[in-house]
Design a protein around this motif. Structure first.
Motif, mmCIF file in Angstrom:
data_model
loop_
_atom_site.group_PDB
_atom_site.id
_atom_site.type_symbol
_atom_site.label_atom_id
_atom_site.label_comp_id
_atom_site.label_asym_id
_atom_site.label_seq_id
_atom_site.Cartn_x
_atom_site.Cartn_y
_atom_site.Cartn_z
ATOM 1 N N ALA A 19 0.837 -1.204 0.000
ATOM 2 C CA ALA A 19 0.000 0.000 0.000
ATOM 3 C C ALA A 19 0.873 1.255 0.000
ATOM 4 N N LYS A 20 0.337 2.325 -0.547
ATOM 5 C CA LYS A 20 1.066 3.584 -0.672
ATOM 6 C C LYS A 20 1.257 4.255 0.690
ATOM 7 N N PHE A 21 2.263 5.112 0.757
ATOM 8 C CA PHE A 21 2.571 5.858 1.977
ATOM 9 C C PHE A 21 1.628 7.054 2.089
ATOM 10 N N ILE A 22 0.929 7.158 3.217
ATOM 11 C CA ILE A 22 -0.117 8.169 3.401
ATOM 12 C C ILE A 22 0.275 9.166 4.486
ATOM 13 N N VAL A 23 0.214 10.449 4.147
ATOM 14 C CA VAL A 23 0.460 11.516 5.121
ATOM 15 C C VAL A 23 -0.879 12.188 5.436
ATOM 16 N N GLY A 24 -1.271 12.133 6.702
ATOM 17 C CA GLY A 24 -2.496 12.799 7.132
ATOM 18 C C GLY A 24 -2.205 14.246 7.495
ATOM 19 N N VAL A 25 -2.990 15.160 6.956
ATOM 20 C CA VAL A 25 -2.803 16.590 7.253
ATOM 21 C C VAL A 25 -4.060 17.111 7.946
ATOM 22 N N MET A 26 -3.886 17.540 9.194
ATOM 23 C CA MET A 26 -5.010 18.003 10.001
ATOM 24 C C MET A 26 -4.830 19.502 10.296
ATOM 25 N N GLY A 27 -5.904 20.161 10.709
ATOM 26 C CA GLY A 27 -5.830 21.581 11.037
ATOM 27 C C GLY A 27 -7.204 22.214 10.949
ATOM 28 N N GLY A 28 -7.242 23.499 11.160
ATOM 29 C CA GLY A 28 -8.509 24.216 11.252
ATOM 30 C C GLY A 28 -9.355 24.127 9.995
ATOM 31 N N GLY A 29 -10.669 24.150 10.166
ATOM 32 C CA GLY A 29 -11.606 24.182 9.048
ATOM 33 C C GLY A 29 -11.996 25.633 8.768
ATOM 34 N N GLU A 30 -13.224 25.958 9.086
ATOM 35 C CA GLU A 30 -13.747 27.289 8.792
ATOM 36 C C GLU A 30 -12.921 28.396 9.465
ATOM 37 N N ASN A 31 -12.226 28.084 10.567
ATOM 38 C CA ASN A 31 -11.507 29.123 11.300
ATOM 39 C C ASN A 31 -10.040 29.257 10.914
ATOM 40 N N ALA A 32 -9.587 28.494 9.941
ATOM 41 C CA ALA A 32 -8.167 28.538 9.573
ATOM 42 C C ALA A 32 -7.804 29.919 9.009
ATOM 43 N N THR A 33 -6.610 30.398 9.343
ATOM 44 C CA THR A 33 -6.151 31.687 8.822
ATOM 45 C C THR A 33 -5.586 31.517 7.407
ATOM 46 N N GLU A 34 -5.424 32.640 6.736
ATOM 47 C CA GLU A 34 -4.859 32.609 5.386
ATOM 48 C C GLU A 34 -3.440 32.050 5.397
ATOM 49 N N LYS A 35 -2.696 32.421 6.405
ATOM 50 C CA LYS A 35 -1.315 31.936 6.517
ATOM 51 C C LYS A 35 -1.281 30.413 6.644
ATOM 52 N N HIS A 36 -2.157 29.881 7.470
ATOM 53 C CA HIS A 36 -2.157 28.430 7.663
ATOM 54 C C HIS A 36 -2.635 27.711 6.407
ATOM 55 N N GLY A 42 -11.475 15.905 4.360
ATOM 56 C CA GLY A 42 -12.256 15.890 3.134
ATOM 57 C C GLY A 42 -13.211 17.032 2.877
ATOM 58 N N ARG A 43 -13.485 17.861 3.881
ATOM 59 C CA ARG A 43 -14.483 18.905 3.680
ATOM 60 C C ARG A 43 -13.884 20.083 2.912
ATOM 61 N N PRO A 44 -14.745 20.890 2.259
ATOM 62 C CA PRO A 44 -14.255 22.031 1.472
ATOM 63 C C PRO A 44 -14.036 23.258 2.345
ATOM 64 N N ALA A 45 -13.075 23.169 3.279
ATOM 65 C CA ALA A 45 -12.843 24.281 4.201
ATOM 66 C C ALA A 45 -11.422 24.238 4.729
ATOM 67 N N GLY A 46 -10.862 25.425 4.917
ATOM 68 C CA GLY A 46 -9.615 25.614 5.644
ATOM 69 C C GLY A 46 -8.445 24.759 5.198
ATOM 70 N N VAL A 47 -7.776 24.179 6.182
ATOM 71 C CA VAL A 47 -6.576 23.381 5.935
ATOM 72 C C VAL A 47 -6.891 22.165 5.068
ATOM 73 N N MET A 48 -8.093 21.614 5.211
ATOM 74 C CA MET A 48 -8.484 20.452 4.400
ATOM 75 C C MET A 48 -8.487 20.819 2.913
ATOM 76 N N GLU A 49 -9.274 21.828 2.593
ATOM 77 C CA GLU A 49 -9.380 22.251 1.188
ATOM 78 C C GLU A 49 -8.012 22.648 0.632
ATOM 79 N N ALA A 50 -7.254 23.448 1.392
ATOM 80 C CA ALA A 50 -5.984 23.978 0.884
ATOM 81 C C ALA A 50 -4.959 22.870 0.660
ATOM 82 N N SER A 51 -4.868 21.939 1.593
ATOM 83 C CA SER A 51 -3.865 20.884 1.433
ATOM 84 C C SER A 51 -4.231 19.970 0.263
ATOM 85 N N ALA A 52 -5.525 19.677 0.111
ATOM 86 C CA ALA A 52 -5.958 18.834 -1.012
ATOM 87 C C ALA A 52 -5.680 19.544 -2.337
#
Lengths: 168, 168, 168, 168
Positions: free
Chosen positions: C2-19, C41-51
């Motif tokens: 199986a492939k190597f998976i990196v999980g990226v967590m962080g703020g959703g709606e409250n994430a700053t532009e910098k983050h 997976g949601r379309p918000a904050g760190v989730m959306e940006a990292s994806a």
């Protein structure tokens, strides 16, 4: 030691009046044995009726809710466990019960029968004809059939002279 | 937009050679359509065979594992999702698939068919005779029957002239 | 394998532009290494940006959704896993990742850090000051701190001369 | 109406004698109020001590077990809910409690505090210094601090003249 828990599964909004009467009577008999009744917790069909039967006869009732809030429980539930997992909670229903009784139902009830058998739980079908689908488990002694709530109780008690549940 | 995912369910350790051949072929056909294959991820039966069929034909394979560690996945799984939830993961299998194909299996497979139908997912039975148990869902257009892997693909494609999955 | 998976967590709606900029860059770097990115997976904050960062640079993205339907996923998610378990899916996020990167966030992110450490997963804090709360795990070598996305990648690679992830 | 449930979280194998004394006393006080005690159900640390305190004073105790079998429950648990979900059950712990009390613990306890706050549950920290990590929630009135078990009960009762739980 933890109390003996009987899980009662069956139709929700689609349950017939006859099946709700069976469910009420089964809840009543479970309460009179001093056992705990567990079900899916919602205020509908076999869930509501079985909880009412147990509660009105002095029994303790546990509802494993699909939702996140206590307020979605039937008024006859004493202990509301909020899983927030939708039908994923069916797995918890069966693991948490020492034995499962399944009245007629649709896909939700069938999923509970299947998950119970997969996890080596005994299942008693009360008036529910599942055809040959689970015949493998009938042969291995996990699946029982009963025609009345009284017969369900007798199967659970088995042939133990002391009246304690037979196979747990 | 997220990729189209076909969930393939069926027997594990008890799967027959014939069903494993079907599963391999089904995985192959799914891969050739450019769809993603999802299954329970373990190195056994229909899971292993369907993942192998997809992988060896350039497809992407997702395994939703019952356990907590990646190392329990079949070697033909590309993306191992570790749920740590045992058979509770069957609920995730069906929600994550756009359509479910069920080959013959025992209680685990039946629980997946039931959870899928309960959650309004289309299910295609490939050579799996479930009797009348799910006839309610056949009438409401959620349950399909196929005799070959090729027929499964045709059902998914439906009558769309452009070859895209028909009902998703 | 199986492939190597990196999980990226962080703020959703409250994430700053910098983050969100950090998250985008981290997604980009993960994609360039050929690793898979996993998030909520949601379309918000760190989730959306990292994806988005991973997707726009050729990477594969997995979203473990709290809800029951694929349509709630960010448009930058390739594989949407629908759990129907709400925040219960945070447990699956951490088990399914080979390593977790946590950008600043609130209770959701903190729950993921805690569940990861409890299950012996390595966690890299990217600009997230959690005080002394997890000092026990820093001492036991599970908790790392990074100031930039580039440093995160270096920590994952460790000192392996061949550039493969160091501790997995 | 379902009974009022107080969730008590805290260290397992690593709990100190002092914290176990607090947990026992807290269980005792919860029982005397006629409330139900809920915890993680295992025979260790704050779980075992709080269940014992409640049970030995006439209270009802619920254990939400990580494992699949009832036999892993503490002997002081009346109702054993077997989730088979490992630490995924922490989410169920917090949703099922009307209020959470957290004694000092490690990552497991921190995950429960975080999941509770994320889901708008009130959390009372009993002698547990979590630094500034949850300050956002203290400001929004979800997070309380107590120095003794008696103070925990007073916070739950709030300022209601009739002694019923204040904010539920």
């Amino acid at each position: 030691m933890a109390k003996f828990i009987v899980g009662v599964m069956g139709g929700g909004e689609n349950a017939t009046e006859k099946h709700c009467r069976w469910a009420y009577r089964l809840g009543e008999l479970i309460a009179r044995e001093g056992w705990v009744l567990l079900n899916g917790g919602r205020p509908a069909g076999v869930m509501e009726a079985s909880a009412r039967g147990a509660r009105e006869n002095g029994g303790l009732t546990i509802g494993i809710l699909p939702g996140r809030v206590h307020s979605s429980a039937s008024q006859y539930i004493d202990i509301a466990i909020a899983t927030g997992m939708g039908d994923g909670r069916n797995y918890i229903n069966v693991l948490s019960s020492h034995v499962i009784v399944a009245l007629p139902g649709r896909a939700g009830t069938i999923s509970e029968i299947a998950l119970a058998l997969k996890n080596h739980k005994r299942v008693i079908l009360l008036g529910f004809d599942t055809g040959n689908l689970f015949s493998h488990y009938q042969q291995s002694g996990l699946l029982y059939r009963a025609a009345t709530p009284e017969e369900v109780i007798n199967i659970i008690k088995g042939k133990q002279g002391d009246g304690s549940p037979a196979f747990f």
